[in-house]
Design a protein around this motif. Structure first.
Motif, PDB file in Angstrom:
ATOM      1  N   LEU A 159       0.855  -1.182   0.000  1.00  0.00           N
ATOM      2  CA  LEU A 159       0.000   0.000   0.000  1.00  0.00           C
ATOM      3  C   LEU A 159       0.895   1.237   0.000  1.00  0.00           C
ATOM      4  O   LEU A 159       1.976   1.233   0.586  1.00  0.00           O
ATOM      5  N   TYR A 160       0.416   2.264  -0.652  1.00  0.00           N
ATOM      6  CA  TYR A 160       1.133   3.535  -0.618  1.00  0.00           C
ATOM      7  C   TYR A 160       0.487   4.453   0.411  1.00  0.00           C
ATOM      8  O   TYR A 160      -0.722   4.705   0.359  1.00  0.00           O
ATOM      9  N   ARG A 161       1.271   4.940   1.360  1.00  0.00           N
ATOM     10  CA  ARG A 161       0.803   5.888   2.379  1.00  0.00           C
ATOM     11  C   ARG A 161       0.834   7.293   1.784  1.00  0.00           C
ATOM     12  O   ARG A 161       1.894   7.834   1.495  1.00  0.00           O
ATOM     13  N   THR A 162      -0.340   7.895   1.617  1.00  0.00           N
ATOM     14  CA  THR A 162      -0.394   9.187   0.927  1.00  0.00           C
ATOM     15  C   THR A 162      -0.033  10.364   1.819  1.00  0.00           C
ATOM     16  O   THR A 162       0.391  11.401   1.321  1.00  0.00           O
ATOM     17  N   GLY A 163      -0.242  10.218   3.152  1.00  0.00           N
ATOM     18  CA  GLY A 163      -0.088  11.371   4.023  1.00  0.00           C
ATOM     19  C   GLY A 163      -1.303  12.264   4.001  1.00  0.00           C
ATOM     20  O   GLY A 163      -1.354  13.296   4.686  1.00  0.00           O
ATOM     21  N   ASP A 164      -2.332  11.884   3.214  1.00  0.00           N
ATOM     22  CA  ASP A 164      -3.585  12.638   3.173  1.00  0.00           C
ATOM     23  C   ASP A 164      -4.532  12.113   4.235  1.00  0.00           C
ATOM     24  O   ASP A 164      -4.579  10.911   4.510  1.00  0.00           O
ATOM     25  N   TRP A 165      -5.304  13.018   4.801  1.00  0.00           N
ATOM     26  CA  TRP A 165      -6.295  12.669   5.808  1.00  0.00           C
ATOM     27  C   TRP A 165      -7.660  12.687   5.137  1.00  0.00           C
ATOM     28  O   TRP A 165      -8.010  13.633   4.434  1.00  0.00           O
ATOM     29  N   ALA A 166      -8.438  11.622   5.313  1.00  0.00           N
ATOM     30  CA  ALA A 166      -9.728  11.508   4.642  1.00  0.00           C
ATOM     31  C   ALA A 166     -10.709  10.746   5.526  1.00  0.00           C
ATOM     32  O   ALA A 166     -10.337  10.188   6.560  1.00  0.00           O
ATOM     33  N   ARG A 167     -11.974  10.729   5.113  1.00  0.00           N
ATOM     34  CA  ARG A 167     -12.994   9.956   5.811  1.00  0.00           C
ATOM     35  C   ARG A 167     -14.018   9.475   4.800  1.00  0.00           C
ATOM     36  O   ARG A 167     -14.147  10.010   3.691  1.00  0.00           O
ATOM     37  N   LEU A 168     -14.766   8.456   5.190  1.00  0.00           N
ATOM     38  CA  LEU A 168     -15.818   7.896   4.351  1.00  0.00           C
ATOM     39  C   LEU A 168     -17.152   8.434   4.837  1.00  0.00           C
ATOM     40  O   LEU A 168     -17.473   8.327   6.028  1.00  0.00           O
ATOM     41  N   ASN A 169     -17.943   9.044   3.923  1.00  0.00           N
ATOM     42  CA  ASN A 169     -19.235   9.579   4.349  1.00  0.00           C
ATOM     43  C   ASN A 169     -20.331   8.525   4.238  1.00  0.00           C
ATOM     44  O   ASN A 169     -20.104   7.390   3.794  1.00  0.00           O
ATOM     45  N   ALA A 170     -21.544   8.890   4.623  1.00  0.00           N
ATOM     46  CA  ALA A 170     -22.660   7.946   4.670  1.00  0.00           C
ATOM     47  C   ALA A 170     -23.044   7.426   3.288  1.00  0.00           C
ATOM     48  O   ALA A 170     -23.662   6.369   3.166  1.00  0.00           O
ATOM     49  N   ASP A 171     -22.693   8.170   2.233  1.00  0.00           N
ATOM     50  CA  ASP A 171     -23.000   7.752   0.867  1.00  0.00           C
ATOM     51  C   ASP A 171     -21.921   6.864   0.266  1.00  0.00           C
ATOM     52  O   ASP A 171     -22.000   6.502  -0.908  1.00  0.00           O
ATOM     53  N   GLY A 172     -20.895   6.533   1.078  1.00  0.00           N
ATOM     54  CA  GLY A 172     -19.814   5.703   0.572  1.00  0.00           C
ATOM     55  C   GLY A 172     -18.789   6.460  -0.246  1.00  0.00           C
ATOM     56  O   GLY A 172     -17.945   5.856  -0.912  1.00  0.00           O
ATOM     57  N   GLN A 173     -18.842   7.796  -0.194  1.00  0.00           N
ATOM     58  CA  GLN A 173     -17.889   8.622  -0.917  1.00  0.00           C
ATOM     59  C   GLN A 173     -16.736   9.013   0.011  1.00  0.00           C
ATOM     60  O   GLN A 173     -16.942   9.279   1.197  1.00  0.00           O
ATOM     61  N   ILE A 174     -15.538   9.067  -0.538  1.00  0.00           N
ATOM     62  CA  ILE A 174     -14.367   9.485   0.234  1.00  0.00           C
ATOM     63  C   ILE A 174     -14.284  11.002   0.225  1.00  0.00           C
ATOM     64  O   ILE A 174     -14.369  11.632  -0.833  1.00  0.00           O
ATOM     65  N   GLU A 175     -14.128  11.587   1.403  1.00  0.00           N
ATOM     66  CA  GLU A 175     -13.998  13.036   1.532  1.00  0.00           C
ATOM     67  C   GLU A 175     -12.587  13.397   1.976  1.00  0.00           C
ATOM     68  O   GLU A 175     -12.048  12.798   2.910  1.00  0.00           O
TER      69      GLU A 175
END
Length: 330
Positions: free
Chosen positions: A246-262
């Motif tokens: 896996l590549y560690r991007t260093g980006d911070w993200a979350r998964l919303n209720a619609d299954g979309q990555i924010e």
């Protein structure tokens, strides 16, 4: 598995690193992205990126791999949105691909035209308007749909130099609301995206974590830098395939209720303030959503008492702005 190219990226450190991308990485990338965008031989794809950036590979190789035509914008046209859109109309360009800051500048210039002049200039054949490499505020595609009444479909994409390019995309609805950045969307074919905590465990829905990318696009690593490669290209904790990474991007993200990555922000943009973890990128996105703000940046700085405070810098179009306007941003 042979090397296709090495492209240098500084990332957030400022020190260039040579990213090694194989023919397999590149071939998968072009096929998977075309599966989403459906480029045809009738398309004319506008090339706006510097050849030194990984996005130039997409803007050149993707259309050529499908028999489409590449229209290369001159440096003068890239600096002048009116000249650029005059060329787009003249050459019957069907796909424009640019970073969100470029789209923001073009949108601002076009919005200042009178309605009749703008309508004539935008009476073109654009069918796809692509953005990538930066967060895209929803106000930009909303302006094109609601104010400019342009029929082109907007698609926002997310990717990394280390993964050959785009790994996720989001088809923006014409009636998008809100003032936040649009989601990163969902992974393209043959790509895995995980949002993991500090112990590399999947984060619950709505909880931010570091974004990891797996799949056929993950590059070989950094040229002549085994230490940097091992730090960023890590063993895949959920795969039984030998050597999977896996590549560690260093980006911070979350998964919303619609299954979309924010997208939330960069890992190196996180600060602790009075015991709470604060994402500077989220604050910038909230401020940027205010109609009076053109650009903004947020930093954490210690005051004379040694107490950490957040400071926002912004450029505004308003003649008389009030700080109280921005304190209500949420």
């Amino acid at each position: 598995d042979d090397l296709a190219y090495v492209i240098y990226t500084s990332g957030s450190t400022g020190k260039p690193k040579g990213v090694m991308i194989t023919h397999g990485n590149l071939a998968n990338y072009l096929l998977a992205l075309d599966h989403e965008l459906q480029i045809t031989r009738e398309d004319l794809y506008l090339h706006t990126a510097s050849i030194a950036f990984s996005s130039s590979r997409r803007q050149l190789m993707l259309p050529l791999s499908q028999g489409a035509t590449v229209v290369i914008a001159t440096s003068e046209q890239r600096k002048d949105p009116l000249a650029l859109f005059a060329m787009i109309k003249q050459r019957d360009v069907t796909i424009m691909d640019a970073v969100p800051s470029f789209w923001r500048n073009c949108t601002a210039v076009l919005a200042n035209l009178d309605g009749e002049t703008r309508s004539r200039l935008l009476d073109n054949n654009l069918r796809l308007m692509l953005s990538a490499s930066e967060p895209l505020l929803s106000a930009i595609p909303r302006t094109w749909a609601a104010e400019f009444r342009h029929p082109a479909r907007h698609i926002h994409m997310f990717g990394q130099t280390e993964t050959a390019g785009i790994v996720a995309l989001y088809r923006i609805p014409s009636d998008i609301g809100g003032a936040r950045a649009v989601p990163l969307g969902r992974p393209i074919a043959n790509t895995e995206i995980f949002i993991l905590d500090e112990a590399q465990r999947p984060c619950p829905l709505g909880i931010a974590g570091e974004l990891y990318i797996g799949g056929a696009g993950v590059g070989r690593g950094y040229l002549n830098s085994a230490a940097q490669t091992s730090a960023k290209f890590v063993a895949h904790p959920f795969s039984e395939t030998p050597g999977a990474r896996l590549y560690r991007t260093g980006d911070w993200a979350r998964l919303n209720a619609d299954g979309q990555i924010e997208f939330v922000g960069r890992r190196d943009q996180q600060v602790k303030l009075r015991g709470f973890r604060v994402e500077l990128g989220e604050i910038e996105a909230a401020l940027a959503g205010h109609p009076a703000i053109r650009e903004c940046a947020v930093i954490a700085r210690n005051d004379t008492n040694g107490e950490k405070r957040l400071i926002a810098y912004f450029a505004t179009e308003a003649a008389n702005c009030r700080i109280t306007w921005f304190r209500r941003c949420s």
